[in-house]
Motif scaffolding. Sequence first.
Motif: not given
Length: 96
Positions: A18-36
């Motif tokens: 459920p955290e992923w989204r579909r963009e045409e022929a791919t699935i994508v997830r963006t996440v922000e972590l607390p630090s580099f």
Amino acid sequence: MTQLLNDSAADQALGTVPEWRREEATIVRTVELPSFPAAIEVVDRVAELAEEADHHPDIDIRWRTLTFRLSTHYLGGLTDRDFALAQQIDEVLAAR
């Protein structure tokens, strides 16, 4: 043998990540972590999983924000392999 998922099957599989989204022929997830460094630790762990699966995501690193893109490139679309690795990436992120 790995086979492409049709639109209906891909949309159904998307419900398992459920955290992923579909963009045409791919699935994508963006996440922000607390630090580099935390972001790089996640990338390192995902790299290990990708090597084990012989299935490699595209990963964009922007300071502490990671964007994962999954597609079975050699087939030109989404397969069960993409959703399996997405689930593993979710597990890595949940363990943080």
